[in-house]
Motif scaffolding. Structure first.
Motif, short mmCIF file in Angstrom:
data_model
loop_
_atom_site.label_atom_id
_atom_site.label_comp_id
_atom_site.label_asym_id
_atom_site.label_seq_id
_atom_site.Cartn_x
_atom_site.Cartn_y
_atom_site.Cartn_z
N VAL A 449 6.18 40.30 -60.40
CA VAL A 449 5.75 40.90 -59.14
C VAL A 449 4.27 41.27 -59.19
CG1 VAL A 449 6.01 42.95 -57.67
CG2 VAL A 449 8.02 41.69 -58.43
N THR A 450 3.82 41.86 -60.28
CA THR A 450 2.41 42.26 -60.35
C THR A 450 1.48 41.05 -60.39
OG1 THR A 450 2.64 42.50 -62.77
CG2 THR A 450 2.88 44.49 -61.43
N LYS A 451 1.95 39.94 -60.96
CA LYS A 451 1.15 38.71 -60.93
C LYS A 451 0.99 38.22 -59.49
CE LYS A 451 0.97 34.00 -62.80
NZ LYS A 451 1.67 32.98 -63.64
N LYS A 452 2.06 38.28 -58.72
CA LYS A 452 2.00 37.89 -57.30
C LYS A 452 1.05 38.80 -56.54
CE LYS A 452 4.97 34.44 -57.15
NZ LYS A 452 4.55 33.07 -56.75
N LEU A 453 1.12 40.11 -56.82
CA LEU A 453 0.25 41.06 -56.13
C LEU A 453 -1.22 40.79 -56.45
CD1 LEU A 453 2.32 44.34 -56.64
CD2 LEU A 453 2.04 43.06 -54.50
N ARG A 454 -1.51 40.49 -57.72
CA ARG A 454 -2.90 40.18 -58.11
C ARG A 454 -3.39 38.91 -57.41
NH1 ARG A 454 -0.91 41.95 -63.34
NH2 ARG A 454 -1.88 43.95 -63.89
N ALA A 455 -2.51 37.93 -57.30
CA ALA A 455 -2.90 36.69 -56.63
C ALA A 455 -3.25 36.94 -55.16
CB ALA A 455 -1.76 35.66 -56.74
N LEU A 456 -2.60 37.92 -54.56
CA LEU A 456 -2.87 38.28 -53.17
C LEU A 456 -3.99 39.31 -53.07
CD1 LEU A 456 0.83 38.57 -51.90
CD2 LEU A 456 -0.81 36.78 -51.30
N GLU A 457 -4.54 39.70 -54.22
CA GLU A 457 -5.62 40.70 -54.28
C GLU A 457 -5.19 42.03 -53.66
OE1 GLU A 457 -9.08 38.91 -52.55
OE2 GLU A 457 -9.43 37.63 -54.29
N ILE A 458 -3.95 42.42 -53.96
CA ILE A 458 -3.41 43.68 -53.47
C ILE A 458 -3.44 44.71 -54.59
CG2 ILE A 458 -1.30 44.83 -52.67
CD1 ILE A 458 -0.56 42.21 -51.27
N PRO A 459 -4.14 45.82 -54.41
CA PRO A 459 -4.19 46.86 -55.45
C PRO A 459 -2.83 47.54 -55.60
CG PRO A 459 -5.90 47.19 -53.76
CD PRO A 459 -4.94 46.18 -53.23
N PHE A 460 -2.55 48.03 -56.80
CA PHE A 460 -1.31 48.76 -57.03
C PHE A 460 -1.49 49.72 -58.19
CE2 PHE A 460 -1.20 44.77 -59.35
CZ PHE A 460 -0.77 45.12 -60.62
N VAL A 461 -0.65 50.74 -58.23
CA VAL A 461 -0.65 51.69 -59.33
C VAL A 461 0.19 51.08 -60.44
CG1 VAL A 461 -0.01 54.01 -60.08
CG2 VAL A 461 -0.95 53.65 -57.78
N ASN A 462 -0.40 50.87 -61.60
CA ASN A 462 0.24 50.10 -62.66
C ASN A 462 0.73 51.01 -63.78
OD1 ASN A 462 1.15 47.93 -64.12
ND2 ASN A 462 -0.86 47.43 -64.98
N HIS A 463 2.04 51.19 -63.88
CA HIS A 463 2.66 51.95 -64.97
C HIS A 463 3.89 51.19 -65.45
CE1 HIS A 463 0.07 55.46 -64.48
NE2 HIS A 463 0.25 55.35 -63.18
N GLY A 464 4.17 51.28 -66.71
CA GLY A 464 5.25 50.49 -67.30
C GLY A 464 6.57 51.22 -67.39
N CYS A 465 7.01 51.76 -66.26
CA CYS A 465 8.32 52.42 -66.26
C CYS A 465 8.89 52.43 -64.86
CB CYS A 465 8.21 53.84 -66.80
SG CYS A 465 7.32 54.94 -65.73
#
Length: 543
Positions: A449-465
């Motif tokens: 999911v985060t790879k897809k978001l990066r491809a769309l240049e969409i910022p997100f809060v990134n935490h591993g839980c």
């Protein structure tokens, strides 16, 4: 007769919509009457405007009653709740400017409408309206769920936090012979606090996984049918109607519904910002300074604050509080004689190996143990939300005793309690099979999911839980308002995709959404395709 009834129902609904349009037309007329510009306004003219406004309220009230009556009868005829806006919702009384007409006038009635029902009490109407306004989308999803073969065009749900990645492992474990037991004791009413054997196992389980310094006492455990039931019971026994609990925002929206349903306490927001303003800080960071300022603000508004509500790991941000931060929050609460309710329902869903989770129960010397209450359940960590299990651990036996009476209304079946005890008891399977597989699958889904978001240049809060990602879609809002956030949310629904929007979490900033990634690959891939398509469609309409 059936067709005749349907025809009557349709006419009633059509009449309801016509009355809504009439009400808006009347409102626009009153705007023109009361917003004319006079160079010199005499007292007589001011009085005339006041009379006009009073007439407006009377007509609004009458029209509202007619609309309510028509729609209530139509809904009763069909046993359905259609997507008519809630009559208690401000949206129905406020005409917001269209994005393409920025100069359009806004009208807001001062009249507070009331839903008319010949069956429900005022309290029943309030509860029904609150449910419809918050769970309408979920009801639509339940009636039209996606299925790869039976219903490929149904709703995909990345809005409700459920872990569907390990259904195979859980199903296999629950089908083993040791899970099947029918004893007379399990078929009778049990202790309202929960079956003693289950409470003993919960105490052992939390001692082990929370790394408690000493063995936890089963007498301090209460189990009910879900963590929200525990939370609701705690609010009931710790706060009086109208009193307040501080809650850092954004926070889990279900807390709002729960606090409204029974306890009638206010969740007073501690607003956190996405913007990083200081060194060594991060987006949406909770500090004691923010807690102190919000507490002062609440008291200046004459709110009696009884406690602080925390979720660790945080939902929807995914932040895991350090032990030092936890101690600071607990010390703050002790200084001001506040209870602390800590929801640790995601404690075993920390899949980033570099992140260490610290339970409040791991702290050797709690600042105020009698006012510290911990909630945990199996819905998220074990992906069995349908089991309806939540547990309270509190050092305060008076609180445990008061909460336990809610087992009379919110208890768990004896058979379910037995299965839960066997599951929690199987430490070898949990450690060697389930947790490694669950963490691995969560990592894979999160990465996708985060790879897809990066491809769309969409910022997100990134935490591993947790089971979710907190994403920033502000660039798709023109202008960046909560009205536009709602429009984008509707766009996702039109594409049969459920997401949760920031307003539901009392987020101060419009444009944030929560995406659940704990879904199997095929539906997750299709959901992200619909997500991308909805955004493209939304952008195209603005070109």
């Amino acid at each position: 007769p059936g067709l005749a009834n349907l025809g009557e129902t349709s006419k009633k609904k059509e009449s309801g919509f016509l009355m809504l349009n009439l009400q808006q037309t009347i409102g626009d007329h009153f705007v023109k009457l009361t917003t004319r510009q006079w160079q010199a306004q005499s007292p007589e003219e001011a009085n005339r405007i006041q009379v006009v406004r009073e007439q407006e309220d009377v007509i609004n009230h009458t029209v509202c009653q007619v609309i309510s009556l028509l729609w209530t009868e139509a809904a009763a005829d069909q046993r359905l709740h259609e997507s008519l806006p809630s009559l208690n919702s401000p949206e129905i009384w406020k005409k917001s400017p269209s994005p393409r007409q920025p100069d359009q006038q806004v009208w807001q009635s001062s009249f507070q409408p009331s839903f008319v029902s010949h069956i429900l009490s005022n309290r029943g109407v309030d509860i029904s309206d609150f449910y419809q306004s918050h769970f309408q989308d979920y009801d639509a999803y339940q009636q039209d769920k996606y299925h790869e073969e039976k219903n490929p065009l149904g709703f995909l749900n990345l809005g409700v936090s459920e872990n569907k990645l390990c259904v195979d492992l859980i199903t296999e474990r629950l089908c083993q012979n040791d899970m099947n037991c029918i004893e007379e004791d399990l078929l009778q009413y049990s202790d309202w606090r929960g079956h003693p054997l289950l409470r003993e196992e919960v105490a052992r389980f939390l001692t082990y996984y929370c790394r408690a310094p000493t063995r936890l006492d089963p007498e301090n455990v209460v189990v009910l049918n879900g963590c929200c039931s525990i939370f609701s019971a705690l609010l009931m026994v710790l706060g009086n109607p109208g009193e307040a609990f501080l809650v850092p925002t954004p926070f889990y929206g279900g807390f709002t519904f729960v606090s409204h349903l029974y306890a009638k306490v206010e969740l007073f927001p501690v607003h956190l910002e996405s913007e990083v303003r200081m060194e060594n800080s991060e987006p949406f960071q909770l500090t004691v300074d923010k807690l102190e300022k919000t507490l002062l603000e609440a008291r200046q508004k004459e709110k009696k604050v009884r406690g602080l509500v925390l979720t660790n790991p945080q939902n929807p941000l995914g932040i895991v509080y350090s032990q030092d931060s936890l101690m600071e929050y607990l010390e703050f609460a002790k200084r001001h004689h506040l209870h602390v309710i800590i929801d640790e329902i995601y404690m075993l869903s920390v899949f980033d190996e570099s992140i260490k989770f610290h339970s409040v129960l791991s702290i050797e010397r709690l600042p105020d143990p009698d006012r510290t209450h911990v909630i945990w359940g199996t819905s998220k960590d074990f992906g069995i939300s349908g089991f309806r299990f939540g547990a309270l651990y509190t050092h305060n036996k008076e609180v445990a005793s008061a909460v336990s009476i809610f087992g009379y209304l919110h208890g768990i079946s004896g058979i379910t309690q037995y299965k839960l005890r066997r599951l929690l008891q199987d430490r070898e399977w949990i450690d060697a099979v389930y947790l490694p597989a669950n963490h691995s699958r969560l990592r894979t889904a999160h990465k996708y999911v985060t790879k897809k978001l990066r491809a769309l240049e969409i910022p997100f809060v990134n935490h591993g839980c947790g089971l979710y990602v907190w994403v920033n879609l502000q660039s798709y809002l023109k202008p960046c308002t909560f009205a536009e956030e709602r429009a984008l949310h509707r766009r996702f629904l039109d594409n049969k995709l459920m997401l949760s929007r920031g307003k539901s979490y009392m987020c101060k900033e419009p444009g944030w959404f929560r995406i659940i990634f704990a879904e199997n690959y095929v539906p997750l891939k299709l959901a992200m395709h619909r997500f991308k398509h909805a955004l493209e469609e939304h952008n195209y309409d603005w070109m």
